[in-house]
Design a protein around this motif. Structure first.
Motif, mmCIF file in Angstrom:
data_model
loop_
_atom_site.group_PDB
_atom_site.id
_atom_site.type_symbol
_atom_site.label_atom_id
_atom_site.label_comp_id
_atom_site.label_asym_id
_atom_site.label_seq_id
_atom_site.Cartn_x
_atom_site.Cartn_y
_atom_site.Cartn_z
ATOM 1 N N HIS A 39 0.802 -1.238 -0.095
ATOM 2 C CA HIS A 39 -0.096 0.139 0.131
ATOM 3 C C HIS A 39 0.997 1.174 0.110
ATOM 4 C CE1 HIS A 39 -3.284 2.766 0.676
ATOM 5 N NE2 HIS A 39 -2.947 2.920 1.656
ATOM 6 N N PHE A 40 2.071 1.116 0.749
ATOM 7 C CA PHE A 40 2.831 2.487 0.698
ATOM 8 C C PHE A 40 3.509 2.633 -0.583
ATOM 9 C CE2 PHE A 40 7.454 3.907 0.569
ATOM 10 C CZ PHE A 40 7.135 5.115 1.083
ATOM 11 N N LEU A 41 3.565 1.647 -1.382
ATOM 12 C CA LEU A 41 4.063 1.915 -2.759
ATOM 13 C C LEU A 41 2.919 2.479 -3.815
ATOM 14 C CD1 LEU A 41 5.841 -1.503 -3.665
ATOM 15 C CD2 LEU A 41 6.812 0.513 -3.222
ATOM 16 N N ASP A 42 1.757 2.239 -3.560
ATOM 17 C CA ASP A 42 0.692 2.919 -4.080
ATOM 18 C C ASP A 42 0.426 4.183 -3.542
ATOM 19 O OD1 ASP A 42 -0.234 0.860 -5.631
ATOM 20 O OD2 ASP A 42 -1.581 0.025 -3.772
ATOM 21 N N LEU A 43 0.846 4.596 -2.506
ATOM 22 C CA LEU A 43 0.626 5.878 -2.064
ATOM 23 C C LEU A 43 1.886 6.776 -2.480
ATOM 24 C CD1 LEU A 43 -0.167 5.191 1.786
ATOM 25 C CD2 LEU A 43 -1.729 6.048 0.050
ATOM 26 N N TYR A 44 2.947 6.103 -2.481
ATOM 27 C CA TYR A 44 4.140 7.026 -3.065
ATOM 28 C C TYR A 44 4.004 6.975 -4.536
ATOM 29 C CZ TYR A 44 9.108 7.671 -4.205
ATOM 30 O OH TYR A 44 10.343 8.123 -4.626
ATOM 31 N N MET A 45 3.311 6.200 -5.281
ATOM 32 C CA MET A 45 2.988 6.501 -6.624
ATOM 33 C C MET A 45 2.074 7.611 -6.887
ATOM 34 S SD MET A 45 3.515 2.831 -8.545
ATOM 35 C CE MET A 45 2.614 1.965 -7.494
ATOM 36 N N ASP A 46 1.171 7.711 -5.862
ATOM 37 C CA ASP A 46 0.065 8.708 -5.891
ATOM 38 C C ASP A 46 0.967 10.021 -5.810
ATOM 39 O OD1 ASP A 46 -1.756 6.754 -6.225
ATOM 40 O OD2 ASP A 46 -2.565 6.890 -4.294
ATOM 41 N N GLY A 95 -8.594 9.843 -12.310
ATOM 42 C CA GLY A 95 -8.653 8.408 -12.465
ATOM 43 C C GLY A 95 -8.888 7.512 -11.796
ATOM 44 N N THR A 96 -9.282 6.065 -11.676
ATOM 45 C CA THR A 96 -9.635 5.221 -10.594
ATOM 46 C C THR A 96 -8.502 5.129 -9.835
ATOM 47 O OG1 THR A 96 -11.320 4.293 -12.035
ATOM 48 C CG2 THR A 96 -10.573 2.991 -10.432
ATOM 49 N N PRO A 97 -8.639 5.169 -8.566
ATOM 50 C CA PRO A 97 -7.487 4.788 -7.579
ATOM 51 C C PRO A 97 -6.828 3.773 -7.932
ATOM 52 C CG PRO A 97 -9.371 5.632 -6.151
ATOM 53 C CD PRO A 97 -9.956 5.243 -7.794
ATOM 54 N N ARG A 98 -5.598 3.390 -7.817
ATOM 55 C CA ARG A 98 -4.693 2.230 -8.077
ATOM 56 C C ARG A 98 -4.830 1.673 -6.532
ATOM 57 N NH1 ARG A 98 -0.417 6.175 -8.385
ATOM 58 N NH2 ARG A 98 0.236 5.181 -10.446
ATOM 59 N N THR A 99 -4.744 0.196 -6.568
ATOM 60 C CA THR A 99 -4.438 -0.296 -5.029
ATOM 61 C C THR A 99 -3.920 -1.500 -5.278
ATOM 62 O OG1 THR A 99 -5.403 -1.025 -3.006
ATOM 63 C CG2 THR A 99 -6.713 -1.578 -5.068
ATOM 64 N N ILE A 100 -3.497 -2.362 -4.553
ATOM 65 C CA ILE A 100 -2.589 -3.528 -4.588
ATOM 66 C C ILE A 100 -3.007 -4.505 -5.445
ATOM 67 C CG2 ILE A 100 -1.807 -3.122 -2.102
ATOM 68 C CD1 ILE A 100 -3.478 -5.865 -1.473
ATOM 69 N N GLU A 101 -2.012 -5.119 -6.011
ATOM 70 C CA GLU A 101 -2.415 -6.236 -7.024
ATOM 71 C C GLU A 101 -2.683 -7.625 -6.224
ATOM 72 O OE1 GLU A 101 0.222 -9.146 -10.239
ATOM 73 O OE2 GLU A 101 0.650 -6.771 -9.996
#
Length: 304
Positions: free
Chosen positions: A80-87, A98-104
């Motif tokens: 989740h941190f990776l998503d927040l960092y990319m955001d 855009g639609t939020p990204r989240t974990i794969e």
């Protein structure tokens, strides 16, 4: 003793040698990353006075739990941190919407059947479950239909097991997994046996870690998606069912605002209408997938 011990010349020289800082070969960026990692570990040992026995117990946990690394990483909040960092990097660059990204998650399998139309994801029977009907559109940042999109969708069965990872061996290949080729209008539709939430494997490495942290290892019912299309950034996301008891308390931190639709339940059916919005790609890398290792099975061909 405090962490200033790590700053002493002897330890700093050790770090330089361990990371190959003064060696002519190797990758400079990788050396810098590893030196910082080694120093952080040493500082952690000093700060918390970690004993030799505790250190090697931690190494044993990591070695024994390697097979669950795909659960440990989201469970510790790092994915989740990776998503927040990319955001945050997107926002810094002025990219919003855009639609939020989240974990794969760790359970995608490449090679699912490529189909069109109102698709049935479920090959196998799953008695006593509602039928999930999900529909919507894929649009771009200006509301335009995204043409030639492929929507990858996968989810668990009612027992919380994914095909290709089911220890019962009862699911056929690619059950509850499809790639859907969308038309010019960018609309999609599929139906399947509704998934259930699940917990991490009992007594496994992730469960042991969660118990030591005083946390649970439960995920709400959810559906995973990749969406790829020429000229657009590939989206990795998922929806959590908003009426699931763990919807707001997902151990893997997959819940995000805007990704919590509540199914409209009517008898033996549940309906979700959900639209996706993609961002435009700025380079070819945006249109691809991350370098994460993923399972792959023999490609299959099937009519819708």
């Amino acid at each position: 003793m405090d962490v200033s011990f790590v700053k002493t010349p002897e330890i700093q020289q050790l770090l330089d040698r361990a990371a190959g800082v003064n060696e002519s070969g190797g990758n400079p960026r990788f050396k810098a990353i590893m030196r910082d990692l080694f120093q952080s570990i040493m500082e952690l040992i000093v700060r918390h006075d970690i004993s030799e026995s505790e250190f090697w117990l931690a190494m044993k946990f990591l070695a024994d739990g390697a097979g669950e690394i795909g659960l440990i990483v989201p469970g510790t909040g790092i994915e989740h941190f990776l998503d927040l960092y990319m955001d945050a990097k997107d926002a810094e660059a002025g990219l919003t919407g855009g639609t939020p990204r989240t974990i794969e998650g760790p359970l995608y399998v490449a090679g699912a059947p490529l189909v069109e139309g109102n698709v049935n994801l479920s090959t196998d029977p799953d008695e006593g479950t509602q039928v999930l009907h999900m529909t919507g559109a894929v649009t771009g940042p200006d509301g335009e239909p995204v043409q030639n999109a492929i929507l990858h969708v996968w989810h668990a069965n009612s027992q919380g097991w994914y095909s290709h990872f089911d220890p019962t061996g009862e699911q056929t290949p690619f059950n509850n997994r499809r790639r859907i080729k969308l038309g010019a209008d960018g609309r999609y539709a599929f139906h399947s046996h509704q998934p259930s939430g699940y917990s991490v494997p009992p007594q496994g490495a992730t469960d042991q870690l969660m118990q030591a942290l005083g946390r649970h290892g439960n995920r709400p019912a959810h559906v995973h998606f990749f969406i790829e299309a020429p000229g657009y950034r590939t989206l990795t996301t998922q929806i959590n069912f908003g009426d699931d008891p763990f919807a707001a308390d997902d151990f893997a931190f997959g819940t995000r605002e805007g990704l919590l639709p509540v199914p409209n339940r009517q008898g033996d059916a549940a309906y979700i209408a959900f639209d996706f919005q993609l961002q435009r790609a700025h380079d070819a890398a945006d249109e691809g997938f991350s370098a994460r290792s993923r399972a792959e099975a023999q490609p299959a061909v099937e009519n819708a």
